[in-house]
Write an enzyme that holds these catalytic residues in place. Structure first.
Site, PDB file in Angstrom:
ATOM      1  N   CYS A 165      -5.822  -2.448   7.719  1.00  0.00           N
ATOM      2  CA  CYS A 165      -7.014  -1.604   7.784  1.00  0.00           C
ATOM      3  C   CYS A 165      -8.304  -2.308   7.372  1.00  0.00           C
ATOM      4  CB  CYS A 165      -6.811  -0.343   6.944  1.00  0.00           C
ATOM      5  SG  CYS A 165      -6.587  -0.636   5.165  1.00  0.00           S
ATOM      6  N   CYS A 221       0.832  -1.205   0.000  1.00  0.00           N
ATOM      7  CA  CYS A 221       0.000   0.000   0.000  1.00  0.00           C
ATOM      8  C   CYS A 221       0.867   1.256   0.000  1.00  0.00           C
ATOM      9  CB  CYS A 221      -0.928  -0.006   1.213  1.00  0.00           C
ATOM     10  SG  CYS A 221      -2.029   1.441   1.310  1.00  0.00           S
TER      11      CYS A 221
END
Length: 340
Positions: free
Chosen positions: A189, A95
């Protein structure tokens, strides 16, 4: 004189809010961006609203950037595919490379903004990253795959701060109660409870199979290879075992897990691919972290084409293919790659 603009990744929480304030105090014209990465119901409505309130307080614009499609393609699918292949992924590293310091940089380009900042606990001198002052919060490990060419554009105000001092500073902000209610992200997340809950949405993970020893002999059973990672100690059965057994390897095609006693987990050499260097290793020894919450260990690096062959002075237990190896020279991050 016109102020230099900086695009700050804003979550509505303490770290990104303090980051924006510190940059304002340094004289930057701050522009905020809230990045939507995943599809948790109600999550983004709540957090974007907080980010907007911070924007109102600081008198800065907050853009809403929907990156959920790119995140799904680059990060989420990689996460699922890795477990399917018996690997242990690190989605935060991917990410940071492709989204936070990839797509966010492109967004800054579209706004004509040169500098990019986040609330990461890390230092940078435009050439490489360095461990943060607060070693308990240091996030340099997660940045080892960021593209070298974006480094001159990155700012990390919290790299010189201790987390406890950031919290004290945040107490002086009128919005403190709101930003402090933002749960600090410590896990992946998009994972609510456990990674296998995510995998179960895409495939059948409950497929009982054979547990074998390192000689390939069947010694027990397990509930499905995707429930296991290297080093896991529980959740499988070994016939007549008196000593604790650990997962040594995963064989997805056979739906088998290989188990053995702890000493068989010890690894003294391994290979790393998908290499990303901030400075080419030229010394005889460096330090390497093979997981985020582990001590860096002395290692020797031998480069051969697109691979690095790593030899450790002290064995590591539970090395997992697919995970990330980050290399350090003192506090400086030299680079990193994927363990194979």
């Amino acid at each position: 004189m016109k102020k230099e603009r900086v695009l700050v990744g804003m979550s509505g929480g303490v770290d990104s809010t303090v980051t924006a304030i510190l940059l304002q105090q340094e004289g930057y014209e701050v522009v905020g961006v809230y990045m939507k990465l995943h599809h948790k119901e109600g999550y983004h409505e709540e957090h974007y609203a907080k980010a907007q309130k911070v924007g109102e307080y600081l008198h800065i614009p907050i853009h809403f950037y929907d990156l959920s499609e790119a995140f799904d393609k680059e990060v989420y699918r990689y996460f699922v595919k890795s477990y399917q292949e018996g690997l242990t992924p690190n989605p935060c590293v991917v990410c940071n490379r492709t989204i936070k310091f990839g797509a966010m940089v492109e967004f800054a380009n579209g706004l004509g903004i040169e500098k990019i900042a986040t609330g990461h606990y890390v230092k940078s001198d435009a050439k490489t990253f360095y461990e943060a002052k607060d070693k308990t919060k240091d996030q340099s490990y997660f940045l080892c795959q960021v593209k070298k060419e974006v480094l001159p554009r990155l700012l990390f105000p919290l790299g010189e701060w201790l987390k406890e001092d950031v919290k004290k500073f945040a107490h002086t902000i009128p919005l403190f109660e709101e930003i402090a209610s933002q749960k600090e992200s410590t896990e992946i997340c998009f994972v609510e409870n456990s990674y296998d809950e995510v995998l179960a949405k895409h495939m059948n993970i409950d497929m009982p199979g054979e547990t074998v020893n390192s000689e390939g002999e069947v010694v027990g059973t397990h509930k499905g290879y995707m429930h296991y990672t290297i080093g896991k100690r529980r959740g499988f059965f070994v016939n007549g075992a008196h000593d604790p057994h650990f997962v040594l390897a995963i064989k997805p095609k056979e739906n088998q897990i290989v188990v053995g006693t702890k000493e068989k987990l010890a690894i003294s050499s391994f290979e790393v691919t998908s290499l990303n260097w901030f400075s080419t290793p030229t010394k005889t020894s460096y330090k390497v972290k093979v997981r985020y919450r582990t001590q860096a260990m002395v290692c020797h690096i031998a480069l051969e084409k697109e691979r690095a062959f790593i030899t450790l002075e002290t064995p590591v237990f539970g090395l997992a293919p697919g995970q990330i190896a980050a290399f350090y020279d003192g506090e400086a991050l030299v680079g990193g790659g994927v363990i194979v």
